[in-house]
Design an enzyme around this catalytic site. Structure first.
Site, mmCIF file in Angstrom:
data_model
loop_
_atom_site.group_PDB
_atom_site.id
_atom_site.type_symbol
_atom_site.label_atom_id
_atom_site.label_comp_id
_atom_site.label_asym_id
_atom_site.label_seq_id
_atom_site.Cartn_x
_atom_site.Cartn_y
_atom_site.Cartn_z
ATOM 1 N N LYS A 1 -13.005 -0.888 6.285
ATOM 2 C CA LYS A 1 -13.544 -1.783 5.252
ATOM 3 C C LYS A 1 -14.557 -2.772 5.832
ATOM 4 O O LYS A 1 -15.653 -2.899 5.318
ATOM 5 C CB LYS A 1 -12.422 -2.591 4.596
ATOM 6 C CG LYS A 1 -11.105 -1.892 4.514
ATOM 7 C CD LYS A 1 -11.009 -0.972 3.341
ATOM 8 C CE LYS A 1 -9.767 -0.128 3.469
ATOM 9 N NZ LYS A 1 -9.410 0.577 2.280
ATOM 10 N N TRP B 1 0.871 -1.183 0.000
ATOM 11 C CA TRP B 1 0.000 0.000 0.000
ATOM 12 C C TRP B 1 0.904 1.228 0.000
ATOM 13 O O TRP B 1 1.795 1.344 0.852
ATOM 14 C CB TRP B 1 -0.849 -0.044 1.273
ATOM 15 C CG TRP B 1 -1.792 1.094 1.468
ATOM 16 C CD1 TRP B 1 -2.669 1.612 0.567
ATOM 17 C CD2 TRP B 1 -1.977 1.844 2.686
ATOM 18 N NE1 TRP B 1 -3.383 2.628 1.141
ATOM 19 C CE2 TRP B 1 -2.979 2.791 2.438
ATOM 20 C CE3 TRP B 1 -1.404 1.794 3.953
ATOM 21 C CZ2 TRP B 1 -3.426 3.691 3.400
ATOM 22 C CZ3 TRP B 1 -1.834 2.684 4.916
ATOM 23 C CH2 TRP B 1 -2.836 3.621 4.644
ATOM 24 N N ASP C 1 -0.299 -5.211 9.562
ATOM 25 C CA ASP C 1 -1.340 -4.263 9.165
ATOM 26 C C ASP C 1 -2.541 -5.106 8.733
ATOM 27 O O ASP C 1 -2.464 -5.850 7.753
ATOM 28 C CB ASP C 1 -0.841 -3.382 8.012
ATOM 29 C CG ASP C 1 -1.869 -2.331 7.618
ATOM 30 O OD1 ASP C 1 -2.983 -2.313 8.198
ATOM 31 O OD2 ASP C 1 -1.570 -1.520 6.714
#
Ligand code: KET
Length: 424
Positions: free
Chosen positions: A271, A154, A235
């Site tokens: 999310k 990311w 993460d």
């Protein structure tokens, strides 16, 4: 008198001219910042007046009509808290109830580490804030350390550790030819890193590749981390989006816990609860004992205090209301599965559409990859054509957010991808 005020007027005017001159020089050297590779795509999409436009840039879930989704469990939680919430500050470490529930998702419902109070945990400004707080903590207490980051990752991971002034190293992750994991190179990089290095790992649904290690590979990675004394920072922005089940998606973390690692975790409800703009998440660090956990938590709070003082309350209460009520939690788990399944369905549809068009390329990876993204293999030039000729917006690394693909646009998307890639 008249003379005096005339003089004063002159002095004041001269003073303000001078001031104006200074003011105009303050920001003269400031150049416009580079556009964010992900959020910049949304800006470009919004500015496009075309009725055909499609946004498969940012990783944000949409329903099959392309509309943002607020989960039923969230609506119900909002209904329950409406009018009952005061607007007081949360403690620096955020909502204790929310953090407690969040730790159960990552460490397990009956985790011995929760029971023994060995986890230092604070509510964070979603996943980004958790990563940043950890990076700052790492810099403060291990000032000479570095962070190993997978290639690719990311994009914001690089910004986060850069701004925290932690030097970055990379490790092999994705194998372009096989469109899978470069496991051998990854293991070599783990072995070759200095003992006690910090590694950033995606707990599940790796962004942008959609490629995760298998359970067996995670066990080997964990074993090697142990041998080298490395620190794993997970993460976990997509818990539930890989398999449809948050419990299964915590597998990598559970393997590391079984092996006795002291890990760190960034969790996010952006999310999996659709709470993107609420900015609610959690940073946790597993410590040796309760005493250490108390100390670490106090330092995390001290980092938070001058930055944002304490985190926002609304999203945290939504989360704790849902996870603290067995019925609402059940509904949430059902809704996570619905989101994950719709994405899996769109993977099949996109691949089938491309194959039906007679694409000479293999699109097997669309259905092999997991989570929110398809790492399509399209080149930056092909992506530019998709955007300029077809009004399809995605990041230039060829990442397609499958969460933005719908029954209505999958045919259009497949056709455009076929057009820009068929002669490759
Ligand atoms: N980690 C990863 C791996 C990640 O993909 C995101 C968001 C985050 C953390 C941060 O999410 P937060 O909203 O802070 O909880 N990724 C999507 C959105 C973004 O870039 O901010 C994306 O990749 O599109």
């Amino acid at each position: 008198m008249a003379f005096r005020s005339a003089m004063l007027g002159r002095v004041t005017r001269r003073g303000s001219d001078l001031g104006a001159r200074w003011m105009s020089t303050w920001w003269r050297s400031v150049e416009p910042a580079a556009k964010d590779p992900i959020l910049g795509v949304t800006e470009a999409f919004l500015a496009d007046p075309s009725p055909d436009k499609v946004n498969v840039g940012v990783g944000a879930y949409r329903d099959d009509n392309g509309k943002p989704v607020v989960l039923d469990c969230v609506r119900e939680a909002e209904r329950r808290i409406a009018g009952n919430l005061n607007m007081e500050y949360l403690p620096m470490g955020g909502s204790i109830k929310m953090v407690e529930e969040t730790l159960k998702l990552a460490y397990g419902e009956n985790s011995e580490f929760i029971r023994d109070k060995r986890i230092a945990a604070v509510q964070s400004l979603s996943g980004t804030g958790a990563c940043r707080l950890f990076a700052d903590f790492q810099k403060r207490f291990c000032p000479d350390s570095q962070i190993y980051i997978p290639v690719p990752t990311w994009a914001n991971h690089h910004n986060i550790w850069r701004d925290a002034q932690v030097p970055q190293r990379t490790f092999h992750y994705y194998h372009a030819e096989s469109r899978g994991l470069d496991f051998a190179a990854l293991m070599d990089d783990i072995k070759n890193a200095p003992d006690g290095s910090f590694f950033l790992l995606h707990a599940c649904a790796h962004n942008p590749t959609g490629v995760d290690p298998s359970e067996e590979q995670w066990r080997e990675i964990s074993f090697q981390f142990k041998a080298k004394g490395h620190f794993a920072f997970f993460d976990m922005a997509y818990q539930g989006f890989a398999s449809g089940d948050p419990e299964k998606d915590a597998k990598a973390i559970r393997i590391f816990l079984e092996d006795g690692h002291h890990i760190g975790i960034a969790q996010s409800y952006a999310k999996n609860m659709g709470l993107y703009g609420q900015r609610v998440g959690c940073l946790s660090v597993l410590c040796e004992d309760e005493k250490q956990a108390v100390a670490v938590k106090s330092q995390l709070q001290q980092l938070a205090r001058p930055m944002y003082s304490n985190p926002p309350v609304h999203g945290a209460v939504i989360v704790s209301t849902i996870l603290g009520d067995p019925e609402l939690k059940k509904l949430w788990l059902k809704e996570v599965k619905v989101m994950a399944d719709r994405i899996i369905g769109m993977r099949t549809a996109l691949r089938e559409n491309l194959e039906k068009l007679g694409s000479p390329l293999s699109w097997e990876h669309i259905t092999n990859q997991i989570g929110m993204f398809c790492y399509s293999g399209l080149t930056p030039e092909q992506v530019d054509r998709l955007t300029n000729e077809f009004h399809i917006y995605l990041t230039r690394n060829g990442r397609i957010s499958m969460a933005g693909v719908t029954t209505g646009n999958v045919g259009y998307l497949a056709n455009a991808i076929h057009e820009v890639s068929k002669s490759a």
